[in-house]
Design a protein around this motif. Sequence first.
Motif, PDB file in Angstrom:
ATOM      1  N   VAL A 108       0.887  -1.110   0.019  1.00 18.46           N
ATOM      2  CA  VAL A 108       0.005   0.048   0.118  1.00 18.46           C
ATOM      3  C   VAL A 108       0.910   1.032  -0.075  1.00 18.46           C
ATOM      4  CG1 VAL A 108      -1.553   1.214   1.278  1.00 18.46           C
ATOM      5  CG2 VAL A 108      -1.984  -1.115   1.088  1.00 18.46           C
ATOM      6  N   ALA A 109       1.880   1.029   0.707  1.00 15.39           N
ATOM      7  CA  ALA A 109       2.859   2.366   0.662  1.00 15.39           C
ATOM      8  C   ALA A 109       3.599   2.729  -0.568  1.00 15.39           C
ATOM      9  CB  ALA A 109       4.330   1.972   1.490  1.00 15.39           C
ATOM     10  N   VAL A 110       3.496   1.645  -1.580  1.00 16.77           N
ATOM     11  CA  VAL A 110       4.013   1.736  -3.096  1.00 16.77           C
ATOM     12  C   VAL A 110       3.115   2.274  -4.221  1.00 16.77           C
ATOM     13  CG1 VAL A 110       5.409   0.618  -4.724  1.00 16.77           C
ATOM     14  CG2 VAL A 110       6.005   0.025  -2.416  1.00 16.77           C
ATOM     15  N   GLY A 111       1.945   1.736  -3.908  1.00 18.17           N
ATOM     16  CA  GLY A 111       0.940   1.960  -4.746  1.00 18.17           C
ATOM     17  C   GLY A 111      -0.555   1.133  -4.585  1.00 18.17           C
ATOM     18  N   GLU A 112      -1.195   1.236  -5.510  1.00 17.72           N
ATOM     19  CA  GLU A 112      -2.415   0.252  -5.579  1.00 17.72           C
ATOM     20  C   GLU A 112      -2.436  -1.090  -5.331  1.00 17.72           C
ATOM     21  OE1 GLU A 112      -6.511  -0.593  -8.178  1.00 17.72           O
ATOM     22  OE2 GLU A 112      -5.044   0.419  -9.192  1.00 17.72           O
ATOM     23  N   VAL A 113      -3.298  -1.459  -4.470  1.00 11.86           N
ATOM     24  CA  VAL A 113      -3.238  -2.924  -4.035  1.00 11.86           C
ATOM     25  C   VAL A 113      -4.668  -3.613  -3.973  1.00 11.86           C
ATOM     26  CG1 VAL A 113      -2.412  -4.616  -2.077  1.00 11.86           C
ATOM     27  CG2 VAL A 113      -1.411  -2.480  -2.417  1.00 11.86           C
ATOM     28  N   ARG A 114      -4.738  -4.875  -4.588  1.00 12.77           N
ATOM     29  CA  ARG A 114      -5.781  -5.443  -4.661  1.00 12.77           C
ATOM     30  C   ARG A 114      -5.549  -6.972  -3.830  1.00 12.77           C
ATOM     31  NH1 ARG A 114      -7.760  -4.925 -10.975  1.00 12.77           N
ATOM     32  NH2 ARG A 114      -7.750  -2.599 -10.957  1.00 12.77           N
ATOM     33  N   VAL A 115      -6.300  -7.132  -3.027  1.00 11.74           N
ATOM     34  CA  VAL A 115      -6.148  -8.417  -2.055  1.00 11.74           C
ATOM     35  C   VAL A 115      -7.320  -9.371  -2.687  1.00 11.74           C
ATOM     36  CG1 VAL A 115      -6.119  -9.779   0.021  1.00 11.74           C
ATOM     37  CG2 VAL A 115      -4.923  -7.490  -0.204  1.00 11.74           C
ATOM     38  N   VAL A 116      -7.026 -10.639  -3.100  1.00 10.39           N
ATOM     39  CA  VAL A 116      -7.913 -11.631  -3.702  1.00 10.39           C
ATOM     40  C   VAL A 116      -7.981 -12.935  -2.678  1.00 10.39           C
ATOM     41  CG1 VAL A 116      -8.824 -13.061  -5.390  1.00 10.39           C
ATOM     42  CG2 VAL A 116      -7.212 -10.988  -5.934  1.00 10.39           C
ATOM     43  N   THR A 117      -9.258 -12.673  -1.621  1.00 10.91           N
ATOM     44  CA  THR A 117      -9.670 -13.613  -0.784  1.00 10.91           C
ATOM     45  C   THR A 117     -11.014 -13.877  -0.585  1.00 10.91           C
ATOM     46  OG1 THR A 117      -9.085 -14.088   1.423  1.00 10.91           O
ATOM     47  CG2 THR A 117      -9.441 -11.857   0.933  1.00 10.91           C
ATOM     48  N   ASP A 118     -11.426 -14.720   0.117  1.00  6.74           N
ATOM     49  CA  ASP A 118     -12.819 -15.312   0.411  1.00  6.74           C
ATOM     50  C   ASP A 118     -12.777 -15.294   1.915  1.00  6.74           C
ATOM     51  OD1 ASP A 118     -11.564 -17.696   0.832  1.00  6.74           O
ATOM     52  OD2 ASP A 118     -13.054 -18.668  -0.391  1.00  6.74           O
ATOM     53  N   ASP A 119     -11.703 -14.997   2.539  1.00  8.44           N
ATOM     54  CA  ASP A 119     -11.325 -15.222   3.732  1.00  8.44           C
ATOM     55  C   ASP A 119     -11.843 -13.867   4.691  1.00  8.44           C
ATOM     56  OD1 ASP A 119     -10.305 -16.624   6.341  1.00  8.44           O
ATOM     57  OD2 ASP A 119      -9.303 -14.680   6.339  1.00  8.44           O
ATOM     58  N   ALA A 120     -12.951 -13.954   5.558  1.00  7.83           N
ATOM     59  CA  ALA A 120     -13.377 -12.978   6.369  1.00  7.83           C
ATOM     60  C   ALA A 120     -12.379 -12.151   6.980  1.00  7.83           C
ATOM     61  CB  ALA A 120     -14.567 -13.304   7.311  1.00  7.83           C
ATOM     62  N   ALA A 121     -11.497 -12.794   7.676  1.00  9.37           N
ATOM     63  CA  ALA A 121     -10.575 -12.091   8.789  1.00  9.37           C
ATOM     64  C   ALA A 121      -9.566 -11.526   7.689  1.00  9.37           C
ATOM     65  CB  ALA A 121      -9.805 -13.135   9.507  1.00  9.37           C
ATOM     66  N   GLY A 122      -9.266 -12.147   6.471  1.00 13.18           N
ATOM     67  CA  GLY A 122      -8.274 -11.677   5.553  1.00 13.18           C
ATOM     68  C   GLY A 122      -8.745 -10.335   4.945  1.00 13.18           C
ATOM     69  N   ARG A 123      -9.784 -10.278   4.810  1.00 14.67           N
ATOM     70  CA  ARG A 123     -10.652  -9.331   4.070  1.00 14.67           C
ATOM     71  C   ARG A 123     -10.661  -8.073   5.216  1.00 14.67           C
ATOM     72  NH1 ARG A 123     -13.793 -10.046  -0.533  1.00 14.67           N
ATOM     73  NH2 ARG A 123     -15.096  -8.466   0.016  1.00 14.67           N
ATOM     74  N   LEU A 124     -10.647  -8.162   6.375  1.00 13.19           N
ATOM     75  CA  LEU A 124     -10.687  -7.265   7.297  1.00 13.19           C
ATOM     76  C   LEU A 124      -9.401  -6.683   7.394  1.00 13.19           C
ATOM     77  CD1 LEU A 124     -12.379  -5.785   9.556  1.00 13.19           C
ATOM     78  CD2 LEU A 124     -11.604  -7.505  11.194  1.00 13.19           C
ATOM     79  N   VAL A 125      -8.235  -7.411   7.783  1.00  8.98           N
ATOM     80  CA  VAL A 125      -6.876  -7.009   7.529  1.00  8.98           C
ATOM     81  C   VAL A 125      -6.467  -6.239   6.296  1.00  8.98           C
ATOM     82  CG1 VAL A 125      -4.389  -7.885   7.545  1.00  8.98           C
ATOM     83  CG2 VAL A 125      -6.206  -8.872   9.055  1.00  8.98           C
ATOM     84  N   ALA A 126      -6.735  -6.908   5.337  1.00  7.21           N
ATOM     85  CA  ALA A 126      -6.423  -6.005   4.008  1.00  7.21           C
ATOM     86  C   ALA A 126      -7.120  -4.600   3.854  1.00  7.21           C
ATOM     87  CB  ALA A 126      -6.680  -6.772   2.764  1.00  7.21           C
ATOM     88  N   SER A 127      -8.675  -4.894   4.007  1.00  7.31           N
ATOM     89  CA  SER A 127      -9.339  -3.412   4.027  1.00  7.31           C
ATOM     90  C   SER A 127      -8.775  -2.172   4.914  1.00  7.31           C
ATOM     91  CB  SER A 127     -10.669  -3.653   3.912  1.00  7.31           C
ATOM     92  OG  SER A 127     -11.152  -4.094   5.309  1.00  7.31           O
ATOM     93  N   ASP A 128      -8.350  -2.772   6.303  1.00  9.17           N
ATOM     94  CA  ASP A 128      -8.117  -1.900   7.227  1.00  9.17           C
ATOM     95  C   ASP A 128      -6.816  -1.056   6.916  1.00  9.17           C
ATOM     96  OD1 ASP A 128     -10.267  -2.360   9.003  1.00  9.17           O
ATOM     97  OD2 ASP A 128      -8.922  -3.512  10.384  1.00  9.17           O
ATOM     98  N   LEU A 129      -5.916  -1.751   5.954  1.00  4.40           N
ATOM     99  CA  LEU A 129      -4.693  -1.211   5.616  1.00  4.40           C
ATOM    100  C   LEU A 129      -4.744  -0.296   4.296  1.00  4.40           C
ATOM    101  CD1 LEU A 129      -2.487  -4.384   6.551  1.00  4.40           C
ATOM    102  CD2 LEU A 129      -2.514  -1.938   7.525  1.00  4.40           C
ATOM    103  N   GLY A 130      -6.067  -0.482   3.691  1.00  3.47           N
ATOM    104  CA  GLY A 130      -6.242   0.426   2.411  1.00  3.47           C
ATOM    105  C   GLY A 130      -6.227  -0.485   1.386  1.00  3.47           C
ATOM    106  N   ALA A 131      -6.369  -1.772   1.211  1.00  4.04           N
ATOM    107  CA  ALA A 131      -6.267  -2.491  -0.044  1.00  4.04           C
ATOM    108  C   ALA A 131      -7.703  -2.737  -0.492  1.00  4.04           C
ATOM    109  CB  ALA A 131      -5.784  -3.940   0.255  1.00  4.04           C
ATOM    110  N   ARG A 132      -7.767  -2.901  -1.854  1.00  3.40           N
ATOM    111  CA  ARG A 132      -9.120  -2.914  -2.355  1.00  3.40           C
ATOM    112  C   ARG A 132      -9.414  -4.621  -2.338  1.00  3.40           C
ATOM    113  NH1 ARG A 132     -10.613  -2.391  -8.844  1.00  3.40           N
ATOM    114  NH2 ARG A 132     -12.688  -3.535  -8.845  1.00  3.40           N
ATOM    115  N   LEU A 133     -10.493  -4.866  -2.274  1.00  5.70           N
ATOM    116  CA  LEU A 133     -10.872  -6.508  -1.981  1.00  5.70           C
ATOM    117  C   LEU A 133     -11.550  -6.894  -3.497  1.00  5.70           C
ATOM    118  CD1 LEU A 133     -12.325  -6.248   1.824  1.00  5.70           C
ATOM    119  CD2 LEU A 133     -10.083  -7.105   0.670  1.00  5.70           C
ATOM    120  N   ILE A 134     -10.843  -8.165  -3.731  1.00  3.66           N
ATOM    121  CA  ILE A 134     -11.616  -8.860  -4.952  1.00  3.66           C
ATOM    122  C   ILE A 134     -12.012 -10.324  -4.283  1.00  3.66           C
ATOM    123  CG2 ILE A 134     -10.919  -9.769  -7.259  1.00  3.66           C
ATOM    124  CD1 ILE A 134     -10.989  -6.779  -6.992  1.00  3.66           C
TER     125      ILE A 134
END
Length: 193
Positions: free
Chosen positions: A36-62
């Motif tokens: 996220v510090a370098v640019g746009e980030v997309r995290v691809v997951t179906d895991d609820a906790a993973g989605r929370l971690v990624a979105s809290d850090l500013g990643a777009r969820l796929i």
Amino acid sequence: MLTVIPFRAGGKSRLPEELRREVSLAMLGDVVEVAVAVGEVRVVTDDAAGRLVASDLGARLIDDPGEGQGEAVAAGLKGAEGLCLVVNADVPRIRASDLNALAVPALLGKLAIVEARDGTTNALGLPRGDVFQPLYGARSAGQFRAHALALGLEFEELTLPNLVHDVDTLLDLERVGSRAGSRTAEMLDAISR
């Protein structure tokens, strides 16, 4: 610059069962934070906790299509234009300089490949998203090299230690030690107490 990070809830089966989930989420957080510090980030997951971690850090969820790592990465790259990076979620030593180094060959129109010690692929630098093919699995780094040649693209193999050394076992986790990102280092500290 876009970075795609696939994250599967059931991964890391060689880690002790009682540590698997927490360690996986800690590593994901460390990787996403750097990306996220370098640019746009997309995290691809179906895991609820993973989605929370990624979105809290500013990643777009796929949403993960559930057909394996290759299809997850393809979903993350959908509609992407220009230079794209793909990084696994189990490289907790990652630094921004590693992502910038991964991007250099891609900026020159080449496919950048970071091969893990077991011949699989930990990271890719793509000159554009449509270069990607879902070739993950045993000896996938060789398959990505062959794919680049079939496309008429040059490839560059990068031996960036922070991206080569992934975490699959408890010994791997101990090896990354204090060089890991803060979340993984805290997990390792808690385990060793």
